[in-house]
Write an enzyme that holds these catalytic residues in place. Structure first.
Site, PDB file in Angstrom:
ATOM      1  N   ARG A   1      16.158  -2.435  -1.093  1.00 30.28           N
ATOM      2  CA  ARG A   1      14.875  -2.619  -1.776  1.00 30.28           C
ATOM      3  C   ARG A   1      15.107  -3.013  -3.220  1.00 30.28           C
ATOM      4  O   ARG A   1      15.988  -2.462  -3.905  1.00 30.28           O
ATOM      5  CB  ARG A   1      14.057  -1.319  -1.750  1.00 30.28           C
ATOM      6  CG  ARG A   1      13.685  -0.861  -0.363  1.00 30.28           C
ATOM      7  CD  ARG A   1      12.712  -1.845   0.281  1.00 30.28           C
ATOM      8  NE  ARG A   1      12.482  -1.586   1.700  1.00 30.28           N
ATOM      9  CZ  ARG A   1      13.042  -2.285   2.689  1.00 30.28           C
ATOM     10  NH1 ARG A   1      13.887  -3.257   2.423  1.00 30.28           N
ATOM     11  NH2 ARG A   1      12.773  -2.015   3.929  1.00 30.28           N
TER      12      ARG A   1
ATOM     13  N   LYS B   1       0.903   7.873   3.347  1.00 27.79           N
ATOM     14  CA  LYS B   1       0.343   6.533   3.493  1.00 27.79           C
ATOM     15  C   LYS B   1      -0.429   6.364   4.799  1.00 27.79           C
ATOM     16  O   LYS B   1      -0.869   5.252   5.111  1.00 27.79           O
ATOM     17  CB  LYS B   1       1.468   5.492   3.433  1.00 27.79           C
ATOM     18  CG  LYS B   1       2.330   5.579   2.173  1.00 27.79           C
ATOM     19  CD  LYS B   1       3.492   4.605   2.225  1.00 27.79           C
ATOM     20  CE  LYS B   1       4.551   4.972   1.189  1.00 27.79           C
ATOM     21  NZ  LYS B   1       5.752   4.108   1.277  1.00 27.79           N
TER      22      LYS B   1
ATOM     23  N   PRO C   1       0.812  -1.216   0.000  1.00 26.27           N
ATOM     24  CA  PRO C   1       0.000   0.000   0.000  1.00 26.27           C
ATOM     25  C   PRO C   1       0.846   1.267   0.000  1.00 26.27           C
ATOM     26  O   PRO C   1       1.613   1.507   0.925  1.00 26.27           O
ATOM     27  CB  PRO C   1      -0.818  -0.112   1.293  1.00 26.27           C
ATOM     28  CG  PRO C   1      -0.675  -1.524   1.739  1.00 26.27           C
ATOM     29  CD  PRO C   1       0.622  -2.009   1.206  1.00 26.27           C
ATOM     30  N   GLU C   2       0.732   2.035  -1.056  1.00 29.06           N
ATOM     31  CA  GLU C   2       1.348   3.353  -1.131  1.00 29.06           C
ATOM     32  C   GLU C   2       0.210   4.371  -1.266  1.00 29.06           C
ATOM     33  O   GLU C   2      -0.938   4.030  -1.051  1.00 29.06           O
ATOM     34  CB  GLU C   2       2.330   3.422  -2.318  1.00 29.06           C
ATOM     35  CG  GLU C   2       3.369   2.307  -2.260  1.00 29.06           C
ATOM     36  CD  GLU C   2       4.320   2.311  -3.437  1.00 29.06           C
ATOM     37  OE1 GLU C   2       4.555   3.380  -4.012  1.00 29.06           O
ATOM     38  OE2 GLU C   2       4.819   1.228  -3.789  1.00 29.06           O
TER      39      GLU C   2
END
Length: 267
Positions: free
Chosen positions: A256, A57, A2-3
Site C-alpha cells: 500500500r 467499514k 471508504p473507511e
DNA sequence: AGCTGGGCCTGAGCGC
DNA sequence: TGCGCTCAGGCCCAGC
C-alpha cells in the site's frame, strides 16, 4: 476509499431512509466475477429493514426473521436512490416506490444476507477489532495488541484486528499525528497511547467533515466529503511536514502507498 | 496461529 | 488518436 468516516456518513443518510421500509424485490449482477460479491441476496424480498448500523467499514442492517443485511462499499461502492447507469451492480425495490441502487465500478463491494451475527462468510467482520469511537476501544488491550504483534504497525492497523475501520488514508494520518513510523515494529505503551488518541481524533474530525473524497467517494445524496483538504500526510508526498518542514516521503508498505515524515515519525 | 505477498477489478493517467 | 502499460487499495487466501 471508504473507511470508517465515509461509511458512517453513508450510514447517517441511509438509516432514516431505510428504517421501517420493506424490500419488495431485489436484483443483482447474475454473473459476479468475485465469487463472494453477492451472498444470499435472494432472501431479501419481503424482508423489513429495522435500521442501518455500522461496524468498522461494514454497514449492518437488521432485518426481520433474525436476518442481517451486510453492505460493504469496497473501493468504489456507493448507494443512491432511483439511478441507473453502467456501474449499477444491484437494486433493491422498496415499498415506498423508490429503488436503492448499489453502484460499484471496481466490484470490490459486497452485499450479504446472513443469520444475525453469523459472519462465517465474512472473515474480516468475524475477527473485527473494537469500534474506535466507543468504550470498546480499550487502551490497555490496544497497548497489549501492539506489543504482541510482529507486524509493522501500519499493515497491522489495516488488518482491522486491533481496531475497526482504519484504512490507508486514516492510518497515514494517525501515524503522522502520533509521530510513529509506519514500518515500526516496536510501538511501546507510550506511543501506543498516543496512537490510540490520534486514531480517535483523526476519525472524529473526518466524520464531522463527512469523510474524505479523493476521487470516487460520494454520499447517498451525491455530495462529496469535505476532509480532503485537511489531510496532512496521505497523498502529500514531497510537501513540507507541517511540524518540521522536512519533505514528506512515500514508500510502499504491505503493498500500500504510504506517506510519512522521515524526520519526526520514528521507527 | 500469525504474518506475508499476491490476487481480484477497472478507470485514470501516462508515454509513445 | 489510440493503444498498452501501470497504479490505486478494499478484503481474501494460499503458503510459509
Amino acid at each position: 476509499m471508504p473507511e470508517l468516516p465515509e461509511v458512517e456518513s453513508v450510514r447517517r443518510q441511509l438509516d432514516p431512509e431505510l428504517s421501517g421500509r420493506t424490500i419488495t424485490d431485489a436484483w443483482w449482477d447474475p454473473i459476479p466475477t468475485l465469487p463472494r460479491q453477492f451472498h444470499q441476496v435472494g432472501l431479501l424480498p419481503g424482508r423489513k429493514i429495522q435500521g442501518v448500523g455500522r461496524k468498522g467499514k461494514f454497514l449492518i442492517a437488521p432485518l426481520d426473521q433474525g436476518l442481517e443485511l451486510i453492505l460493504h462499499l469496497g473501493m468504489t461502492g456507493a448507494f443512491r436512490f432511483d439511478r441507473d447507469d453502467d456501474w449499477v451492480r444491484a437494486r433493491l425495490w422498496l415499498d415506498d416506490g423508490r429503488t436503492l441502487v448499489f453502484r460499484d465500478a471496481r466490484r470490490f463491494g459486497r452485499i450479504a444476507v446472513v443469520e444475525a451475527g453469523d459472519y462465517g462468510s465474512l472473515p474480516t467482520l468475524a475477527a473485527l477489532g473494537p469500534e474506535p469511537l466507543s468504550e470498546e476501544f480499550d487502551l490497555r488491550r490496544f497497548v497489549a495488541d501492539l506489543g504482541r504483534t510482529r507486524s509493522a504497525v501500519k499493515p497491522y492497523l489495516l488488518s482491522q484486528r486491533p481496531v475497526a475501520g482504519v484504512g490507508n488514508i486514516y492510518a497515514d494520518e494517525a501515524l503522522w499525528t502520533a509521530r510513529i513510523h509506519p514500518a515500526s515494529r516496536r510501538v511501546g505503551p507510550t506511543r501506543a497511547a498516543a496512537l490510540h488518541t490520534a486514531i480517535r481524533d483523526v476519525l472524529s474530525a473526518a466524520i464531522e467533515r463527512e469523510g474524505t473524497t479523493f476521487r470516487d467517494f460520494q454520499m447517498v445524496n451525491g455530495e462529496s466529503g469535505r476532509n480532503a483538504s485537511f489531510l496532512v500526510a496521505y497523498g502529500q508526498e514531497g510537501r513540507p511536514c507541517p511540524r518540521c518542514t522536512t519533505a514528506l516521503r512515500r514508500m510502499v508498505l504491505g503493498g500500500r502507498g504510504t506517506t510519512y515524515c522521515p524526520r519526526c515519525q520514528r521507527p
